[in-house]
Design a protein around this motif. Structure first.
Motif, short mmCIF file in Angstrom:
data_model
loop_
_atom_site.label_atom_id
_atom_site.label_comp_id
_atom_site.label_asym_id
_atom_site.label_seq_id
_atom_site.Cartn_x
_atom_site.Cartn_y
_atom_site.Cartn_z
N LEU A 165 0.82 -1.21 0.00
CA LEU A 165 0.00 0.00 0.00
C LEU A 165 0.86 1.26 0.00
CD1 LEU A 165 -2.77 -1.00 2.59
CD2 LEU A 165 -2.61 -1.53 0.14
N GLN A 166 0.25 2.38 -0.41
CA GLN A 166 0.94 3.67 -0.32
C GLN A 166 0.96 4.09 1.15
OE1 GLN A 166 -0.51 6.58 -3.26
NE2 GLN A 166 -1.61 4.89 -4.26
N PRO A 167 2.13 4.37 1.70
CA PRO A 167 2.25 4.56 3.16
C PRO A 167 1.33 5.64 3.74
CG PRO A 167 4.40 4.36 2.14
CD PRO A 167 3.43 4.46 1.03
N ASP A 168 1.12 6.72 3.02
CA ASP A 168 0.34 7.83 3.56
C ASP A 168 -1.10 7.86 3.06
OD1 ASP A 168 2.64 8.72 4.88
OD2 ASP A 168 3.30 9.83 3.11
N ALA A 169 -1.52 6.80 2.38
CA ALA A 169 -2.85 6.82 1.75
C ALA A 169 -3.94 6.40 2.74
CB ALA A 169 -2.87 5.89 0.55
N VAL A 170 -5.17 6.80 2.40
CA VAL A 170 -6.38 6.35 3.08
C VAL A 170 -7.20 5.57 2.07
CG1 VAL A 170 -8.52 7.06 4.20
CG2 VAL A 170 -6.38 8.27 4.71
N TYR A 171 -7.74 4.42 2.51
CA TYR A 171 -8.47 3.54 1.61
C TYR A 171 -9.91 3.40 2.08
CZ TYR A 171 -3.87 2.30 -0.16
OH TYR A 171 -2.62 2.35 -0.72
N GLU A 172 -10.82 3.36 1.10
CA GLU A 172 -12.25 3.26 1.39
C GLU A 172 -12.81 1.97 0.82
OE1 GLU A 172 -15.41 6.61 1.08
OE2 GLU A 172 -15.47 5.53 -0.85
N ASN A 173 -13.56 1.24 1.63
CA ASN A 173 -14.28 0.05 1.18
C ASN A 173 -15.43 0.51 0.28
OD1 ASN A 173 -16.19 -2.14 1.03
ND2 ASN A 173 -15.19 -3.07 2.80
N VAL A 174 -15.42 0.09 -0.98
CA VAL A 174 -16.41 0.61 -1.94
C VAL A 174 -17.82 0.12 -1.63
CG1 VAL A 174 -14.66 0.77 -3.75
CG2 VAL A 174 -16.06 -1.29 -3.59
N ASP A 175 -17.96 -0.92 -0.82
CA ASP A 175 -19.29 -1.45 -0.50
C ASP A 175 -19.85 -0.88 0.81
OD1 ASP A 175 -19.56 -3.21 -2.76
OD2 ASP A 175 -18.08 -4.51 -1.81
N THR A 176 -18.99 -0.69 1.81
CA THR A 176 -19.47 -0.23 3.12
C THR A 176 -19.20 1.24 3.38
OG1 THR A 176 -17.41 -0.76 4.30
CG2 THR A 176 -19.02 -2.55 3.99
N GLY A 177 -18.25 1.83 2.66
CA GLY A 177 -17.86 3.20 2.91
C GLY A 177 -16.86 3.35 4.03
N GLY A 178 -16.51 2.26 4.70
CA GLY A 178 -15.52 2.33 5.78
C GLY A 178 -14.16 2.78 5.28
N ARG A 179 -13.49 3.59 6.10
CA ARG A 179 -12.19 4.13 5.69
C ARG A 179 -11.10 3.66 6.65
NH1 ARG A 179 -12.59 10.11 2.93
NH2 ARG A 179 -14.20 9.55 1.40
N PHE A 180 -9.90 3.43 6.07
CA PHE A 180 -8.79 2.90 6.83
C PHE A 180 -7.49 3.53 6.34
CE2 PHE A 180 -11.98 -0.27 5.79
CZ PHE A 180 -12.39 -0.73 7.04
N SER A 181 -6.61 3.82 7.27
CA SER A 181 -5.29 4.29 6.86
C SER A 181 -4.46 3.10 6.40
CB SER A 181 -4.58 4.97 8.03
OG SER A 181 -4.24 4.02 9.03
N ALA A 182 -3.45 3.37 5.57
CA ALA A 182 -2.54 2.31 5.14
C ALA A 182 -1.85 1.70 6.35
CB ALA A 182 -1.53 2.86 4.14
#
Length: 714
Positions: A668-685
């Motif tokens: 993963l990109q170290p400083d990125a934030v990722y979003e679950n496309v189905d639930t909308g939940g967000r997580f840091s790398a």
């Protein structure tokens, strides 16, 4: 009609290569993006000394390499020189290690004394010419440097007036550095259980992987890796593959003091090749890939090399495919096929294949092969009418062929019984009720091209599934080239001519499943069929092994009926689709028997696959938990631009206490934030890598697919 496939984003790093000759050291440095390969002309006896294959080194390091070699003589029982110190191990003198080249001259001498003569550098290619000190024989060592791989092969030239015989002619000798506790990894298997990842200590002596069948075969894949204690994420690994679609051999020899060298190329079993005056032979390429980031990074470097430098149409996504073999077997009929095509189109399939059984007298495997004319009773309008109906539903159209084989009950065999491999005083060996056509004969090659060219012109055909279902037997020598060699060269010639004449046609490689998925064949086909076994649970291990070397965009994976055709195992549609979505998604069930609910569910999976296809086929693969380690397995794909992450998780059975799993992601990109496309939940790398993503799995044959998109940084 040609199905339009999108152009994927595949980074081109072709500029990260260099070949240099350092005259002060008489040394050659071959440098890729993350490796160096170095050898030199020995100042004393003008032979080539191998110095280094591994991490990148600088020019200033070459002098240290030259003077670093141990000077002890050792036992008189050792080979001299030692194999791991030679750039080419040739038979002769006190060499008793595994050799790559062994010849017999006309006077019975079987030893070689090769000395450096000259070299030529052209772009990313190097040719080094060696000459025998007494006999008129040249050996040209050839190198081609890619960013992540080194290709090596050699050419043997008889420059004299007398014939010689090649007793052994592998393509290259490869030597990793000294390893304290060498380990070997390879991909053995059998029919319906191909490419099973196997890792074991490389004991003192020789480990031999090979095929003697005339095709690469199911017993082992033409690839091997060695390491000194690497795992998935850490450590150095050295690997070699043979780019040859016939009998091959890789030998790893480990001496008691830790020296290791590999010999790779075509198999010398039952093979003696005469070389007449003025003749030369160019041996198949071998490819070496080095990793300093464990087996995971090794896989990603193999995938990148294959995408950029091996497979046709490297930047085009592969279509969602339907194949009707398991729905109809030999009972092909026009109305049946059109009914399947309608259902396949409803699911969102983009290509429809008619498999075996469409041609004259083909009611089982005993007749018809060789007569590539549609059976008018099965297909009254021929292939053209079926192709038109398939195209009208928005799908491309493909046809199964097995052009290298012939049934005794066929018009072709009755007209040309002499066209097969046979010995006049021995019984002909049937396998799957077929003989193998002698592709060393110009007349056979001409017939094969003309027959397939006519087939492709008879209808609007977009793809071929090229199959072979038997080994080579009763093969001899035609002229100066053994049949085992001439067959593969003839095969390449026919396919190359067909691709030139029909550049829009895609080709799938099949050999009773995964028996011919080597780099030589993949250089001429868009994808391969890894196994006839479509059981989803067993496919997890088969696909892991195939993906150790080959890119997912070359790996065809089918969803078939439950219970499965071979394994008789029942599994949920969700599990079957998720396993098949790990490569090129294909569907092979009898769709006319699927319920409306199953069709709707399947259409949803096809739609989701198209949303993640580019990431799965061209992204970076990370093996997070191997099916070899237990009931749970997981893998992820990271898009080449980092914008999407696709995570698959599987479990054969789930106990109550472990219905959720924390899966730590990688790449993963170290400083990125990722979003679950189905639930909308967000997580840091940092969270996804350091803590993990919680995945829920319940019941038997459970699976989960999670798709993340990058929301920052933009």
């Amino acid at each position: 009609m040609m199905f339009h496939i999108s152009e994927a984003s595949v980074a081109d790093t072709s500029t990260h290569t260099a070949i240099r000759f350092l005259p002060e050291h008489r040394a050659f440095t071959l440098t890729g993006q993350a490796f160096s390969y170095i050898f030199a002309v020995d100042l004393d006896d003008v032979v080539l000394r191998h110095l280094h294959w591994g991490a990148r080194l600088g020019d200033d390091d070459v002098s240290l390499l030259i003077y670093d070699a141990p000077r002890r003589i050792g036992s008189n029982t050792w080979s001299r020189p030692r194999a791991h110190t030679e750039e080419l191990v040739a038979h002769g003198g006190l060499r008793f290690d595994e050799c790559a080249l062994k010849v017999e001259f006309s006077d019975g001498v079987r030893g070689l004394e090769l000395a450096y003569a000259d070299h030529e550098i052209s772009g990313n290619e190097l040719a080094v010419r060696l000459c025998d000190r007494h006999y008129p024989l040249d050996v040209v060592l050839r190198y081609r440097v890619y960013p992540g791989a080194l290709e090596r092969w050699m050419e043997v030239v008889n420059t004299g007036d007398d014939a010689i015989v090649l007793d052994r002619s592998a393509s290259a000798s490869w030597a990793p550095p000294w390893l304290a506790t060498p380990m070997a990894t390879w991909l053995p298997g059998m029919y319906a259980a191909e490419t099973q990842v196997t890792r074991a200590p490389l004991g003192v002596g020789r480990l031999v992987l090979e095929s003697r069948r005339g095709v690469p075969g199911h017993a082992a894949h033409p690839w091997m890796a060695v390491d000194g204690g690497a795992d998935e994420e850490h450590g150095e690994v050295w690997s070699v593959a043979v780019a040859w679609s016939g009998s091959w051999k890789i030998v790893a020899e480990h001496a008691f003091d830790g020296a290791v060298h590999l010999t790779a190329g075509r198999n010398d079993f039952d093979l003696r090749q005469p070389l007449r005056p003025g003749e030369s032979v160019v041996l198949p390429a071998t490819v070496g890939v080095y990793s300093d980031g464990g087996y995971g990074e090794l896989t990603r470097r193999w995938h990148t090399h294959e995408r950029q430098h091996v497979v046709p149409r490297p930047r085009h996504a592969r279509p969602v495919l339907y194949n009707g073999w398991e729905a109809s077997f030999f009972t092909v009929a026009h109305d049946q096929q059109t009914a399947l095509a309608k259902r396949a189109a409803d699911l969102g399939a983009e290509m429809f294949f008619i498999d075996d059984g469409w041609f004259l007298r083909r009611f089982d495997e005993t007749a018809g092969l060789g007569d590539w004319t549609a059976d008018p009773d099965k297909l009254p309008g021929g292939l053209a009418a079926l192709a038109d109906e398939v195209h009208a539903r928005g799908m491309a159209f493909g046809v199964w062929v097995e052009p290298e084989a012939v049934n005794p009950d066929s018009d072709l065999f009755r007209a040309h019984p002499d066209w097969i491999y046979q010995w006049p005083t021995r019984a002909r060996s049937l396998a799957r009720n077929t003989h193998l056509l002698d592709l060393g004969r110009p007349a056979v090659r001409s017939w094969m091209f003309e027959a397939l060219d006519a087939l492709l012109r008879s209808a609007d055909i977009d793809a071929l599934k090229w199959d072979i279902n038997r080994p080579m037997s009763e093969s001899g020598t035609a002229g100066s080239e053994p049949a085992a060699i001439g067959h593969v060269r003839g095969l390449y010639e026919v396919i190359d001519r067909l691709r030139a004449a029909h550049p829009h046609v895609m080709i799938e490689s099949c050999a009773s499943g995964g028996g011919r998925a080597d780099l030589g064949m993949l250089a001429r086909t868009e994808w391969a069929w890894p196994s006839d076994n479509t059981d989803a649970l067993e496919r997890l291990a088969i696909q892991e092994g195939y993906g150790f070397v080959h890119s997912p965009h070359t790996m065809m994976c089918w969803v078939t009926d439950s219970p499965s055709y071979l394994g008789k195992r029942a599994a949920p549609l969700r599990f079957r689709f998720h396993v098949a979505m790990c490569g090129i998604l294909g569907i092979g069930g009898d769709l006319t028997g699927w319920s409306d609910e199953e069709m709707a569910e399947a259409a949803g999976y096809v739609k989701r696959y198209k949303e993640i296809r580019e990431t799965v086929q061209f992204g970076q693969l990370y093996r997070l938990a191997s099916p070899r380690r237990g009931e749970f397995s997981s893998l992820s794909y990271v898009a080449s631009d980092g914008s999407q992450v696709v995570l698959f998780a599987f479990a054969q059975t789930v106990r109550y206490c472990v219905q959720t799993r924390l899966v730590r992601l990688r790449g993963l990109q170290p400083d990125a934030v990722y979003e679950n496309v189905d639930t909308g939940g967000r997580f840091s790398a940092a969270y996804l890598v350091g803590h993990g993503l919680r995945v829920s799995l319940v019941g038997d044959y459970a699976s989960e697919l999670v798709v993340l998109r990058t929301v920052s940084p933009t």
